[in-house]
Design a protein around this motif. Structure first.
Motif, PDB file in Angstrom:
ATOM      1  N   GLY A  58       0.701  -1.307   0.039  1.00 44.59           N
ATOM      2  CA  GLY A  58       0.195   0.096  -0.100  1.00 44.59           C
ATOM      3  C   GLY A  58       0.744   1.189   0.090  1.00 44.59           C
ATOM      4  N   LEU A  59       2.181   1.064   0.067  1.00 42.68           N
ATOM      5  CA  LEU A  59       2.877   2.169   0.017  1.00 42.68           C
ATOM      6  C   LEU A  59       3.187   2.952  -1.485  1.00 42.68           C
ATOM      7  CD1 LEU A  59       6.023   0.922   2.390  1.00 42.68           C
ATOM      8  CD2 LEU A  59       4.068   2.792   3.099  1.00 42.68           C
ATOM      9  N   GLU A  60       3.097   4.392  -1.459  1.00 40.70           N
ATOM     10  CA  GLU A  60       3.301   4.934  -2.537  1.00 40.70           C
ATOM     11  C   GLU A  60       4.609   4.562  -3.372  1.00 40.70           C
ATOM     12  OE1 GLU A  60       4.458   9.356  -3.197  1.00 40.70           O
ATOM     13  OE2 GLU A  60       2.386   9.215  -2.917  1.00 40.70           O
ATOM     14  N   TRP A  61       4.659   4.320  -4.595  1.00 41.65           N
ATOM     15  CA  TRP A  61       5.933   4.005  -5.304  1.00 41.65           C
ATOM     16  C   TRP A  61       5.494   4.091  -6.777  1.00 41.65           C
ATOM     17  CZ3 TRP A  61      10.548   3.694  -3.139  1.00 41.65           C
ATOM     18  CH2 TRP A  61      11.742   3.326  -4.202  1.00 41.65           C
ATOM     19  N   ASN A  62       6.874   4.899  -7.359  1.00 39.80           N
ATOM     20  CA  ASN A  62       6.791   4.910  -8.859  1.00 39.80           C
ATOM     21  C   ASN A  62       8.185   4.231  -9.376  1.00 39.80           C
ATOM     22  OD1 ASN A  62       7.124   5.486 -11.554  1.00 39.80           O
ATOM     23  ND2 ASN A  62       7.074   7.629 -11.078  1.00 39.80           N
ATOM     24  N   GLU A  63       7.856   2.978 -10.069  1.00 44.51           N
ATOM     25  CA  GLU A  63       8.960   2.122 -10.383  1.00 44.51           C
ATOM     26  C   GLU A  63       9.459   2.407 -12.172  1.00 44.51           C
ATOM     27  OE1 GLU A  63      11.750  -1.309  -9.778  1.00 44.51           O
ATOM     28  OE2 GLU A  63      10.239  -0.122  -8.499  1.00 44.51           O
ATOM     29  N   GLY A  64       9.060   3.529 -12.354  1.00 45.99           N
ATOM     30  CA  GLY A  64       9.388   4.016 -13.704  1.00 45.99           C
ATOM     31  C   GLY A  64      10.982   4.207 -13.960  1.00 45.99           C
ATOM     32  N   TYR A  65      11.273   3.673 -15.065  1.00 44.80           N
ATOM     33  CA  TYR A  65      12.867   3.609 -15.653  1.00 44.80           C
ATOM     34  C   TYR A  65      12.900   4.583 -16.764  1.00 44.80           C
ATOM     35  CZ  TYR A  65      13.996  -0.192 -12.415  1.00 44.80           C
ATOM     36  OH  TYR A  65      13.861  -1.182 -11.187  1.00 44.80           O
ATOM     37  N   GLY A  66      14.130   5.119 -16.876  1.00 47.95           N
ATOM     38  CA  GLY A  66      14.198   6.165 -17.939  1.00 47.95           C
ATOM     39  C   GLY A  66      13.946   7.460 -17.573  1.00 47.95           C
ATOM     40  N   ASN A  67      13.594   7.867 -16.434  1.00 46.29           N
ATOM     41  CA  ASN A  67      13.169   9.181 -16.152  1.00 46.29           C
ATOM     42  C   ASN A  67      13.313   9.299 -14.568  1.00 46.29           C
ATOM     43  OD1 ASN A  67      10.803   8.038 -14.561  1.00 46.29           O
ATOM     44  ND2 ASN A  67       9.413   7.932 -16.422  1.00 46.29           N
ATOM     45  N   LEU A  68      13.000  10.509 -14.132  1.00 50.06           N
ATOM     46  CA  LEU A  68      13.213  10.835 -12.660  1.00 50.06           C
ATOM     47  C   LEU A  68      11.797  10.185 -11.608  1.00 50.06           C
ATOM     48  CD1 LEU A  68      15.341  12.470 -10.827  1.00 50.06           C
ATOM     49  CD2 LEU A  68      13.754  14.334 -10.706  1.00 50.06           C
ATOM     50  N   SER A  69      12.414   9.135 -10.925  1.00 53.16           N
ATOM     51  CA  SER A  69      10.989   8.547 -10.210  1.00 53.16           C
ATOM     52  C   SER A  69      11.628   8.002  -9.106  1.00 53.16           C
ATOM     53  CB  SER A  69      10.769   7.205 -11.363  1.00 53.16           C
ATOM     54  OG  SER A  69      11.803   6.464 -11.430  1.00 53.16           O
ATOM     55  N   ASP A  70      10.724   7.296  -8.177  1.00 53.31           N
ATOM     56  CA  ASP A  70      11.305   6.623  -6.748  1.00 53.31           C
ATOM     57  C   ASP A  70      12.499   5.729  -7.212  1.00 53.31           C
ATOM     58  OD1 ASP A  70       9.412   8.160  -5.608  1.00 53.31           O
ATOM     59  OD2 ASP A  70       7.725   6.596  -5.931  1.00 53.31           O
TER      60      ASP A  70
END
Length: 447
Positions: free
Chosen positions: A239-251
């Motif tokens: 349930g914790l917020e997270w952004n696993e996006g690669y190739g940009n500025l993400s978590d």
């Protein structure tokens, strides 16, 4: 008036772009410094090979990298940003972030000898003496063709580094690109998450961790996070917020390249969904688990020694290097190096239900727990292992367990077929046909 408005907008855009670049540049230089350092000092590759392949993408390709072989350090620069990665004997490379270089290097990292000392004198699986005989139901012609097709997927600076097949406990195929061999260590990327699963299992067996109990994290006790369990983290539905996006500025890119204490960064994320309801892939939760794992030891020295003494030495993984972040916590999300044969040994442990040559290393039922479908994952994920319950790979059995890495690293464990297929390489998502390889290998073995 219009001219003034245009100038104001232009200035705002420039300021915004500079601000974003200021945030992004440490990720760019951090990626280059960390991966080049590990590639050279852990994997034994050349600067030229790393820059031509692993670092040859996006803005990272334009970094200026300097290696100091005497100090075993790498400094990467781009525009006004500079990052440094340093080598720690036995523990790989880490970025100098939030902790001083002296603090990182002076930490008490014990050097634990690998066993066996000379695996070339011992029989497989503890050693590297592999029997010449093969299972009678294996069609070697079909197997060779399947692997040849997979290696043909290799193009200049992109593709397969190595493939290995284990059938009925025995290595039956092992192929390498011309610039690699059985002595090379290969980066795991997210296959490391499955090793974190193992370390937790070992601590559960020791009575030091409990997967269904809420974590006792002080910062969580006054909000909804207080009910999050270790099981929720390992199922990726905390349930914790997270952004696993690669190739940009993400978590995930901020965590890996700008944070000295990666687990703490994940721990500080706010509660977004009720635990056990929404599946959200998060490398941060794995590093948080490693941080919690560290708390179960009386000293850091015991923690640092644990993977080697409790796992690697037990199953003959003499090459394995589990890297740490600047705070000294294992980067369980991403940074483990090992040879193909050592990855195969790890897979055998799970193929055999956590038993290693008669000794039950993992708790009874741990592998069954690992294969239980995480709520919200639609049959694709278990406990830090990928699953095939959704038939994502339609030509492979549904009981397949998988370790997956970001650049096309795979360990596929198929209990119903007594089969293991391992692939390391450098291929972005969708560039490697894993299902096709599995189909070819499966067609080479008996029904």
């Amino acid at each position: 008036m219009k001219k003034r408005l245009f100038v104001a907008i232009l200035i705002a855009v420039i300021i915004g772009a500079v601000y974003y670049l200021n945030l992004l540049m440490p990720v760019v230089t951090g990626y280059a410094a960390k991966n080049l350092a590990s590639g050279v000092f852990v994997a034994g590759r050349s600067q030229e090979a790393m820059e031509n392949e692993d670092l040859n993408f996006s803005v990272v390709a334009f970094t200026n990298n300097t290696i100091d072989f005497e100090k075993r350090e790498v400094v990467s620069r781009f525009l006004w940003s500079e990052s440094k990665a340093v080598y720690i004997d036995g523990y790989g490379c880490t970025l100098v972030e939030a902790y001083s270089e002296k603090e990182i290097k002076d930490r008490n990292y014990p050097i634990i000898e690998s066993r066996p000392a000379n695996p070339d004198t011992m029989a497989w699986p503890m050693g590297n003496l592999i029997a010449d005989s093969i299972p009678i139901d294996l069609d070697t012609v079909k197997l060779k063709l399947a692997l040849s097709r997979a290696m043909a997927d290799t193009v200049p600076y992109k593709g397969t580094f190595a493939l290995m097949v284990i059938y009925k406990g025995q290595p039956v195929a092992e192929v390498y690109r011309d610039d690699f061999d059985e002595n090379n260590r290969f980066l795991s990327w997210s296959m490391a998450k499955s090793f974190t699963n193992t370390l937790v299992g070992l601590r559960v067996k020791d009575g030091k961790m409990a997967i269904q109990q809420p974590l006792k994290i002080d910062d969580w006790q006054d909000d909804k996070r207080q009910g999050i369990t270790l099981n929720n983290l390992m199922h990726m539905n905390s349930g914790l917020e997270w952004n696993e996006g690669y190739g940009n500025l993400s978590d995930v890119t901020i965590m890996l390249h700008k944070k000295g204490d990666m687990g703490l960064y994940a721990q500080q994320k706010p509660y977004e969904y009720p635990a056990d309801s929404v599946w959200l892939y998060s490398s941060g939760t794995t590093n948080l688990v490693c941080r919690e794992l560290r708390k179960t030891f009386a000293s850091d020295e015991e923690y640092f020694a644990f993977p080697r003494t409790a796992l690697f030495n037990k199953i003959g993984m003499t090459s394995a290097v589990f890297e740490v972040d600047a705070s000294g916590t294992f980067v369980g999300s991403s940074y483990l190096y090992a040879t193909m044969r050592d990855y195969a040994r790890f897979a055998l442990l799970y193929l055999n239900g956590g038993n290693w040559q008669g000794e039950q290393l993992l708790p009874e039922g741990w592998v069954d727990y690992t294969a239980q479908v995480a709520n919200g994952s639609n049959g694709r994920y278990g406990s830090f292992f990928w699953l095939n319950q959704s038939a994502e790979y339609p030509d492979a059995p549904k009981d397949m367990l998988m370790c997956k890495g970001h650049d096309g690293q795979f360990i596929c464990i198929i209990p119903s077929k007594e089969l293991i297929v391992i692939r390391t390489g450098y291929s972005k998502k969708g560039e490697f046909d894993l299902n096709g390889v599995l189909d070819g290998v499966l067609k080479s073995i008996g029904e």
